[in-house]
Design an enzyme around this catalytic site. Structure first.
Site, PDB file in Angstrom:
ATOM      1  N   LYS A 134       0.854  -1.187   0.000  1.00 28.54           N
ATOM      2  CA  LYS A 134       0.000   0.000   0.000  1.00 28.54           C
ATOM      3  C   LYS A 134       0.893   1.240   0.000  1.00 28.54           C
ATOM      4  CE  LYS A 134      -4.515   0.575   2.193  1.00 28.54           C
ATOM      5  NZ  LYS A 134      -5.224   0.637   3.478  1.00 28.54           N
TER       6      LYS A 134
HETATM    7  O1  G3P Z   1      -9.317   1.514   4.144  1.00 28.37           O
HETATM    8  C1  G3P Z   1      -9.148   2.815   4.590  1.00 28.37           C
HETATM    9  C2  G3P Z   1      -9.773   2.984   5.903  1.00 28.37           C
HETATM   10  O2  G3P Z   1      -9.074   2.241   6.862  1.00 28.37           O
HETATM   11  C3  G3P Z   1      -9.923   4.383   6.344  1.00 28.37           C
HETATM   12  O3  G3P Z   1     -11.105   4.428   7.017  1.00 28.37           O
HETATM   13  O4  G3P Z   1     -12.740   5.310   8.580  1.00 28.37           O
HETATM   14  O5  G3P Z   1     -10.305   5.855   8.873  1.00 28.37           O
HETATM   15  O6  G3P Z   1     -11.608   6.871   7.019  1.00 28.37           O
HETATM   16  P1  G3P Z   1     -11.459   5.686   7.921  1.00 28.37           P
END
Ligand code: G3P
Length: 215
Positions: free
Chosen positions: A83
């Site tokens: 990633k």
């Molecule tokens: O896959 C990306 C994710 O982990 C981010 O999620 O909720 O932190 O925006 P969030």
């Protein structure tokens, strides 16, 4: 649509894997930090549970460092993809890693232009963050349709991972937009199983079955 779980928690991964619906796992530095471990150890453990792609994030900020780290991460297990956060350096690193057969998941995608550039550089996946766009008053799900449309127009093999999913509606939006994958937190996957009418229906069938046994 393939379903990935977005977590580095082994118990959650084991539980969802036991449902028979899990195709892969995404992690990020925040999720790994929550578990109090390091990325190499954790992705190795995840690979022993799930037979599918697993994203591990490289933390270097220059392309040479990203390539070096990416090669090391890829050595951990055949299912690991690297990633990288969207930027000029990660585009350069993606070109090199993809030419060596190492899959890159370009993350922190917030525009169709970024997704197009990532695909051109050879990324295997792009991860548009829809919840974080909603957070700043944009329509995150519009981005999914734009990226899927562009990739379809030009026949890119790059797969779209709907990420930063915050509700079952986001999963529905991802599926309707034609995303290849949605990476979903544990609590949202749990919500997707349930429906009050299903619970009501099961309770009625059980009650009627019990009544019929007494006759
Ligand atoms: O896959 C990306 C994710 O982990 C981010 O999620 O909720 O932190 O925006 P969030």
């Amino acid at each position: 649509m393939k379903i990935f779980i977005d977590t580095a928690n082994l118990e959650m991964i084991k539980e969802i894997n036991s449902w028979g619906i899990l195709d892969g796992v995404t992690t990020n530095p925040s999720l790994i930090a929550k578990e109090g471990t390091d990325v190499a150890t954790r992705v190795k453990e995840i690979a022993s549970i799930v037979d599918g792609p697993i994203s591990a994030e490289a933390m270097s900020t220059d392309w040479e460092g990203m390539v070096k780290e990416g090669r090391e991460l890829a050595k951990i297990h055949k299912n690991i993809n690297v990633k990288l956060p969207m930027c000029v350096e990660s585009l350069k690193a993606t070109k090199v890693l993809s030419s060596e057969g190492i899959d890159v998941n370009m993350t922190l995608i917030f525009s169709p232009h970024q997704a197009l550039l990532a695909a051109k550089a050879g990324a295997k996946y792009v991860s548009p963050f829809i919840g974080r766009l909603d957070d700043i008053g944009s329509y995150g799900t519009d981005l999914l349709g734009q990226i899927c449309g562009i990739f379809e127009n030009y026949g890119f093999d790059t797969e779209v991972i709907a990420a930063s999913i915050r509700s079952p509606v986001h999963v529905l939006d991802a599926a309707l937009a034609g995303c290849d994958i949605a990476t979903i937190p544990y609590n949202i996957l749990s919500m997707m199983v349930s429906h009050p009418k299903t619970d009501e229906g099961i309770a009625k069938f059980v009650a009627d079955f019990e009544k019929s046994k007494k006759k």
